[in-house]
Design a protein around this motif. Sequence first.
Motif, PDB file in Angstrom:
ATOM      1  N   GLN A 225      35.725 -15.469  -4.114  1.00  0.00           N
ATOM      2  CA  GLN A 225      35.953 -14.219  -4.843  1.00  0.00           C
ATOM      3  C   GLN A 225      37.415 -14.179  -5.257  1.00  0.00           C
ATOM      4  N   SER A 226      37.653 -13.914  -6.503  1.00  0.00           N
ATOM      5  CA  SER A 226      39.040 -13.901  -6.962  1.00  0.00           C
ATOM      6  C   SER A 226      39.218 -12.841  -8.040  1.00  0.00           C
ATOM      7  N   GLY A 227      40.454 -12.403  -8.188  1.00  0.00           N
ATOM      8  CA  GLY A 227      40.798 -11.440  -9.215  1.00  0.00           C
ATOM      9  C   GLY A 227      42.016 -11.908  -9.983  1.00  0.00           C
ATOM     10  N   ASP A 234      37.868  -9.967 -12.243  1.00  0.00           N
ATOM     11  CA  ASP A 234      37.293 -10.350 -10.952  1.00  0.00           C
ATOM     12  C   ASP A 234      36.066 -11.224 -11.179  1.00  0.00           C
TER      13      ASP A 234
END
Length: 440
Positions: A225-227, A234
């Motif tokens: 999970q990344s933003g 996201d």
Amino acid sequence: MKQRLLMVMLMAGAAVLAQQQLLMRRAPRLVRLMPQQVQSGAAALDLQFSRPMNRASVSDATRLEPNLAHRWMGETTPLRMVIDSDVVLKAPIALSLAGADQRALMLEKQQWWWDPRPWLIATRPVEGGEQVQLQNRSGDWIAISQVWPAIPSVVPLGNGRGIAMVRRDQNGTEQVWLAQMTTNSTASTLPELGPPTVNSRKPLFRGEVLFAHLSSNLNGDLLVQSGGFRPGSDQALLVQADGKRQQLALKPSGPMQLLPAGGGVVMPVYDGLTLRALRKSEQKPQILPGSRELGAFCGASGRAVLIRHWPDYRRSIELVVPGQAPKQLHLGDQAVLGVSCDHRGQRIWAVLGRWEQQRGNHELVLLGEDGQVKRRMQLNPWTLKAGSPIQWNPATNQLLMTLTQANQNDARAGLIDADNLQIIKVINDNISEAQWLNAG
């Protein structure tokens, strides 16, 4: 011309038949050994043969040293050998393999070595920043990552064949890296056993992000999970063990966790926790309302341990059994700093804490599945480092914790007996966080 063609066809057919007869009379061979991350025993090993084997014959003829309680599973090939869950492993296992196939042809007797014990990895402070390192059996540290300014997150792949890491630079931006590894937990001679070796070390995707959260399952899949720097950037990326990638159309309200056996993910939403399939399905997501967070999975049983936050600032520990309402195991005003559980969800460990006289007082508690306190131990002068996990390993029946002391910046890796809660060893090397890497 026709006679010559017929003769050639007959000769070819005879050659094929002769080859088939030769292969049928050939003794079976062991093709490969494949350690498995099963949740029903202390350790498991799959044995792939060149032809279907007689499981009873292999079971009767094969010997283990030391003579550990175990059982054989499977019908032909592969066969799976599972070490019983109450066995505690302290050294490699010598496997004297023998037996017959289903045509009563004997396998050539052979000796193999297998070490299912996990490896200790740690994020360690070094000159210039931090580095992920692995400790070998003799206590020496081996570099896994490069030296980076900071490493806020490290997640070992569940199959033991890699380590995912988040690198943070001086500006606070992050990048996700993956070190892919070759395991050396099985070998034909004892000296060949050893720690896994790094094959490659590279970023998972180009560019940097503002934050990244990692999760893995026993299959070796990795959820990232990344933003990014722009609104709506996201993303949730599933990197499967075979390298395939899949973007997940999920909008969680916090960090997600892959189910140990694969196929699903626990996702926090604003009104509780949901269990969702990774592939599109007509089945509606299961939801558990309330202010809860996932504490630990209890693999084989499908059970999980949750930490619930109450409006009056109390905390409770709940055991979730598939198809049943959550069972409350503990309720109190102490902070629940971390939890873990065994495969069956029959033993639950928790660190409870409160502040007394300007310092933390942490207590390690062993609970049964009925909520009864089986054992408790004060960790003084140690405390569990904030935000670090409690990890139980079935092969050694040990808890691994990252421990700190008052007025000290550096932490230590602590090994604790999972039954009597006594500290076995505190490794006297500075670390930021310690975790287990499964023997793949």
